[in-house]
Write a protein that holds these residues in place. Structure first.
Motif, PDB file in Angstrom:
ATOM      1  N   ASN A  56       0.844  -1.184   0.000  1.00 18.86           N
ATOM      2  CA  ASN A  56       0.000   0.000   0.000  1.00 18.86           C
ATOM      3  C   ASN A  56       0.890   1.249   0.000  1.00 18.86           C
ATOM      4  OD1 ASN A  56      -1.948   1.948   0.279  1.00 18.86           O
ATOM      5  ND2 ASN A  56      -2.467   1.424   2.396  1.00 18.86           N
ATOM      6  N   ASP A  57       1.053   1.861  -1.164  1.00 20.95           N
ATOM      7  CA  ASP A  57       1.866   3.066  -1.287  1.00 20.95           C
ATOM      8  C   ASP A  57       0.983   4.271  -0.934  1.00 20.95           C
ATOM      9  OD1 ASP A  57       3.544   5.114  -1.926  1.00 20.95           O
ATOM     10  OD2 ASP A  57       3.806   4.586  -4.030  1.00 20.95           O
ATOM     11  N   THR A  58       1.040   4.658   0.315  1.00 24.87           N
ATOM     12  CA  THR A  58       0.148   5.726   0.786  1.00 24.87           C
ATOM     13  C   THR A  58       0.474   7.077   0.158  1.00 24.87           C
ATOM     14  OG1 THR A  58       1.605   6.034   2.700  1.00 24.87           O
ATOM     15  CG2 THR A  58      -0.308   4.577   2.981  1.00 24.87           C
ATOM     16  N   ASP A  59       1.714   7.256  -0.308  1.00 28.33           N
ATOM     17  CA  ASP A  59       2.086   8.524  -0.925  1.00 28.33           C
ATOM     18  C   ASP A  59       1.350   8.757  -2.240  1.00 28.33           C
ATOM     19  OD1 ASP A  59       3.794   9.109   1.129  1.00 28.33           O
ATOM     20  OD2 ASP A  59       5.578   8.304   0.113  1.00 28.33           O
ATOM     21  N   THR A  60       1.141   7.685  -2.983  1.00 28.77           N
ATOM     22  CA  THR A  60       0.479   7.807  -4.294  1.00 28.77           C
ATOM     23  C   THR A  60      -0.936   7.243  -4.286  1.00 28.77           C
ATOM     24  OG1 THR A  60       1.321   5.662  -5.077  1.00 28.77           O
ATOM     25  CG2 THR A  60       2.720   7.601  -5.438  1.00 28.77           C
ATOM     26  N   GLY A  61      -1.264   6.484  -3.233  1.00 32.75           N
ATOM     27  CA  GLY A  61      -2.582   5.866  -3.187  1.00 32.75           C
ATOM     28  C   GLY A  61      -2.682   4.600  -4.013  1.00 32.75           C
ATOM     29  N   ARG A  62      -1.538   4.121  -4.536  1.00 35.52           N
ATOM     30  CA  ARG A  62      -1.560   2.907  -5.352  1.00 35.52           C
ATOM     31  C   ARG A  62      -1.385   1.660  -4.494  1.00 35.52           C
ATOM     32  NH1 ARG A  62       2.767   2.822  -9.769  1.00 35.52           N
ATOM     33  NH2 ARG A  62       4.065   3.119  -7.907  1.00 35.52           N
ATOM     34  N   ASP A  89       1.222  -2.376   4.733  1.00 35.68           N
ATOM     35  CA  ASP A  89       0.816  -0.979   4.836  1.00 35.68           C
ATOM     36  C   ASP A  89       1.952  -0.045   5.250  1.00 35.68           C
ATOM     37  OD1 ASP A  89      -1.895  -1.267   4.049  1.00 35.68           O
ATOM     38  OD2 ASP A  89      -2.375  -2.073   6.023  1.00 35.68           O
ATOM     39  N   GLN A  90       3.040  -0.587   5.787  1.00 36.48           N
ATOM     40  CA  GLN A  90       4.117   0.274   6.251  1.00 36.48           C
ATOM     41  C   GLN A  90       4.945   0.799   5.078  1.00 36.48           C
ATOM     42  OE1 GLN A  90       5.948  -3.297   8.218  1.00 36.48           O
ATOM     43  NE2 GLN A  90       7.846  -2.160   7.856  1.00 36.48           N
ATOM     44  N   PRO A  91       5.608   1.943   5.222  1.00 32.71           N
ATOM     45  CA  PRO A  91       6.430   2.488   4.132  1.00 32.71           C
ATOM     46  C   PRO A  91       7.554   1.525   3.747  1.00 32.71           C
ATOM     47  CG  PRO A  91       6.028   4.146   5.819  1.00 32.71           C
ATOM     48  CD  PRO A  91       5.563   2.853   6.388  1.00 32.71           C
ATOM     49  N   ARG A  94      12.438   1.933  -2.053  1.00 30.31           N
ATOM     50  CA  ARG A  94      12.528   1.261  -3.355  1.00 30.31           C
ATOM     51  C   ARG A  94      13.406   0.018  -3.286  1.00 30.31           C
ATOM     52  NH1 ARG A  94      10.358  -0.270  -8.074  1.00 30.31           N
ATOM     53  NH2 ARG A  94      11.895  -0.370  -9.747  1.00 30.31           N
TER      54      ARG A  94
END
Length: 305
Positions: A56-62, A89-91, A94
Motif C-alpha cells: 500500500n503506497d500511501t504517498d500515491t494511493g496505489r 501498509d508500512q512504508p 525502493r
C-alpha cells in the motif's frame, strides 16, 4: 540487516483485482501456454488459490503488486471481481520493494522427482493432470531411459528458428540480424509479427481440443489437420468458377489429389499407363506428367455415346 527492516505482519485484504497496480518492470515472465493454463485453472476454481503480495503506497494511493502479477492478471482475465491478497501498509523504500519482488521469484523449493512422479501418477483424470501445469520435462518421465550413449552425432535432428518480425523493413532487418547472431539454426523462418498471437491461439486450441499439455504434441495435431485439408490449398492456383488456373507456373500434386501419397497398386498402374503413352509417342519422355493432359482432355460426342 537492521532491526528496523523487519516487516509488520501483512493483513489479509479482499477487493477487486482491477484496483491493483501491476509492476512496470517484472523479471518473472510466464510463457503464453502456462498463462492460459493459469487462467483456465482460476476459471475452474472460481478464486485464487495462492495469494499475491501487495504494498500500500500511501504517498500515491496505489496498491502495488510486488509478487503475484501473473496471478492478478489471470484473475482479471478469468472474470473475478474480488480476490484476497496480503497487504503491507508500512512504508517501503525502493530497495526493499525490489528485494521482496526478487526474493519471491528466486527463493523456491525443489521437487523430489520420485515423489513428484508418484503423486502425478495418482491423478487418473487427464484434466487434473493438465491442471497441474507440469510437462514431461518437469516430471522427468524418461528418467529410466539411458541416453548416455546418444551423442549429438548419433541423433537425426534439425534446428528451426521461427521469428515474428515487425512490418517496418529496418526494424525487421535489425531483429533478424540480432536473432541470427544469438542462435544458430539449420533454417530460419520469418513471419509477420501480427501472426504471432494466431500461432499461439492455434496451439492453445489444439491443446484444449485433445487435452494435451505438450506444445510439440499440439503442433503435431495442427499438422495432422493441415494434412487432411491439403486439397483446399488449390485455391492458390485454381478458380472453381471458371475451372481455369489463377496463375502460371506449377502446382503441387498434393493440392490436386488432396493427399501426399496414393496406394502402391494404383501408383503402379498409373506408372505403367504413362510408360505406354511414352512408348507410343503420345507423351514426351521428359514430361511424363503430360499423360494427365490426355486424361483431362474433353471427350468427343462419339465417345460420349
Amino acid at each position: 540487516m537492521e532491526e528496523s527492516a523487519r516487516l509488520a505482519p501483512p493483513q489479509m485484504v479482499q477487493g477487486d483485482p482491477r484496483a491493483l497496480t501491476l509492476l512496470d518492470l517484472n523479471a518473472r515472465f510466464l510463457p503464453h501456454e502456462q498463462f492460459r493454463q493459469l487462467v483456465a485453472n482460476i476459471e475452474r476454481d472460481g478464486c485464487l488459490t495462492s495469494t499475491p503480495l501487495v504494498w500500500n503506497d500511501t504517498d500515491t494511493g496505489r496498491l502495488v503488486v510486488l509478487s503475484g502479477n501473473h496471478r492478478t492478471l489471470a484473475a482479471i482475465e478469468a472474470g473475478l471481481t474480488t480476490i484476497w491478497w496480503m497487504q503491507i501498509d508500512q512504508p517501503l523504500p525502493r530497495q526493499r520493494q525490489i528485494a521482496l519482488q526478487l526474493s519471491h521469484n528466486a527463493i523456491a523449493g525443489q521437487d523430489d522427482p520420485a515423489i513428484l512422479k508418484e503423486l502425478y501418477d495418482e491423478l487418473e483424470s487427464v484434466e487434473w493432470r493438465q491442471y497441474t501445469g507440469l510437462d514431461d520435462k518437469a516430471l522427468d518421465l524418461l528418467e529410466k531411459v539411458d541416453v548416455s550413449a546418444l551423442g549429438e552425432a548419433n541423433l537425426d535432428f534439425a534446428s528451426v528458428q521461427l521469428m515474428f518480425l515487425p512490418d517496418e523493413l529496418e526494424r525487421a532487418e535489425a531483429a533478424f540480424d540480432a536473432a541470427r547472431a544469438m542462435a544458430s539454426a539449420d533454417q530460419r523462418w520469418a513471419a509477420g509479427l501480427a501472426q504471432y498471437e494466431p500461432v499461439l491461439d492455434a496451439l492453445e486450441t489444439s491443446r484444449a481440443a485433445y487435452k494435451v499439455g505438450n506444445s510439440a504434441t499440439a503442433l503435431g495435431v495442427i499438422l495432422a489437420v493441415f494434412e487432411r485439408h491439403l486439397g483446399e490449398l488449390a485455391e492458390g492456383w485454381f478458380d472453381d468458377g471458371s475451372e481455369a488456373p489463377r496463375r502460371g507456373g506449377t502446382a503441387p500434386l498434393e493440392t490436386v489429389f488432396g493427399v501426399r501419397g496414393i496406394p502402391v497398386d494404383t501408383a503402379a498402374a498409373v506408372r505403367a499407363a504413362i510408360d505406354r503413352l511414352v512408348k507410343d509417342g503420345s507423351v514426351p519422355e521428359d514430361e511424363p506428367w503430360r499423360a494427365l493432359d490426355i486424361l483431362a482432355a474433353p471427350r468427343s460426342q462419339d465417345q460420349d455415346v
